[in-house]
Design an enzyme around this catalytic site. Structure first.
Site, PDB file in Angstrom:
ATOM      1  N   CYS A   1      41.668  29.013  31.445  1.00 44.74           N
ATOM      2  CA  CYS A   1      42.536  28.348  30.481  1.00 44.74           C
ATOM      3  C   CYS A   1      43.807  29.180  30.425  1.00 44.74           C
ATOM      4  O   CYS A   1      43.758  30.359  30.069  1.00 44.74           O
ATOM      5  CB  CYS A   1      41.837  28.325  29.116  1.00 44.74           C
ATOM      6  SG  CYS A   1      42.869  27.795  27.725  1.00 44.74           S
TER       7      CYS A   1
ATOM      8  N   CYS B   1      48.497  24.477  33.258  1.00 44.44           N
ATOM      9  CA  CYS B   1      47.327  24.281  32.395  1.00 44.44           C
ATOM     10  C   CYS B   1      46.236  23.688  33.275  1.00 44.44           C
ATOM     11  O   CYS B   1      46.496  22.754  34.044  1.00 44.44           O
ATOM     12  CB  CYS B   1      47.671  23.325  31.248  1.00 44.44           C
ATOM     13  SG  CYS B   1      46.261  22.796  30.238  1.00 44.44           S
TER      14      CYS B   1
END
Length: 258
Positions: free
Chosen positions: A74, A182
């Site tokens: 992440c 992302c």
């Protein structure tokens, strides 16, 4: 016979599954425990101290699974928490880095757009990388609040609607190179290319996996790439909605993710 390397993988939701999907391409003897913190997703619009707290909690949960290393799959968690957690934990903590460097170096003089969450865009780690590459004038930061949440909900029509004005603006500015900052956005590649076929996309998943495995003595090369390797994995999603488990299975097993 040595035991398989047991890797903990965490994300705020579904995005890190794109990293797990990359790991599964390699024919290696590995075990992966994936934790998707859907109860608290998305991380990208929370403040840094909250993201650090949530990431720490997930890492402690992964330690209960006896993992030997943890990858923060992440970008937001990496930006907010990796440096601190490396000092707190006794096992190696790895993180994601947007693939800005290859995008800039492989396309000299061309502008590059970075799609990322607000936290990733603001964090000092990214600012240092831009300075190191002397890329302030070349990098076009585009914050995408809410986009990761659409992926977590499996709302790919909504994601396409969200992306269309961004892509229209990039075309108008003659920017044809995009870094996906992302892990959620990796599942949107097909949508991005459908709306902007000549777009050149970069993400950090493959480079991160190679770095992690090589750092831990599991040397890999492209010859190890083979669909359906020997890696076993366990999914932990802190969601009571059966839909999320069906979506996770779909994202891991579909070619495009959409």
């Amino acid at each position: 016979m040595k035991e398989p390397l047991k890797i903990g993988l965490m994300d705020s939701g579904m995005g890190g599954l794109s990293v797990l999907k990359e790991i599964l391409k390699y024919r290696k003897d590995l075990e992966v425990v994936y934790f998707g913190d859907l109860k608290n997703s998305p991380y990208g619009e929370k403040n840094v101290s909250k993201v650090l707290e949530l990431t720490r909690n997930v890492c402690n949960r992964l330690l209960e699974e006896d993992v030997k290393t943890i990858l923060l799959a992440c970008n937001t968690a990496t930006s907010a928490a990796a440096e601190t957690l490396r000092k707190e934990f006794d096992i190696p903590i790895f993180g994601m880095e947007p693939a800005i460097k290859p995008a800039i170096l492989q396309n000299p003089g061309k502008r590059v757009a970075l799609l990322a969450t607000p936290v990733t865009q603001k964090e000092e780690k990214l600012q240092k990388l831009k300075k190191e590459l002397n890329a302030d004038d070349l990098l076009l930061p585009i914050s995408c609040p809410g986009l990761a949440g659409l992926v977590d909900r499996g709302d790919f029509n909504g994601a396409e609607e969200y992306l269309q004005p961004i892509l229209k603006s990039l075309k108008e500015q003659d920017v044809g190179i995009v870094v996906l900052g992302c892990t959620h956005y990796v599942f949107l590649k097909e949508i991005l290319l459908k709306n902007f076929p000549s777009l050149k996309l970069y993400d950090g998943n493959s480079g991160t996996i190679k770095h992690l495995l090589n750092s831990l003595g599991e040397s890999i090369s492209d010859s190890d790439l083979e669909q359906g390797g020997e890696t076993k994995y366990k999914l932990i999603l802190n969601s009571e909605d059966e839909f999320h488990f069906r979506l996770a299975d779909h994202l891991l097993n579909s070619k495009s993710g959409v």
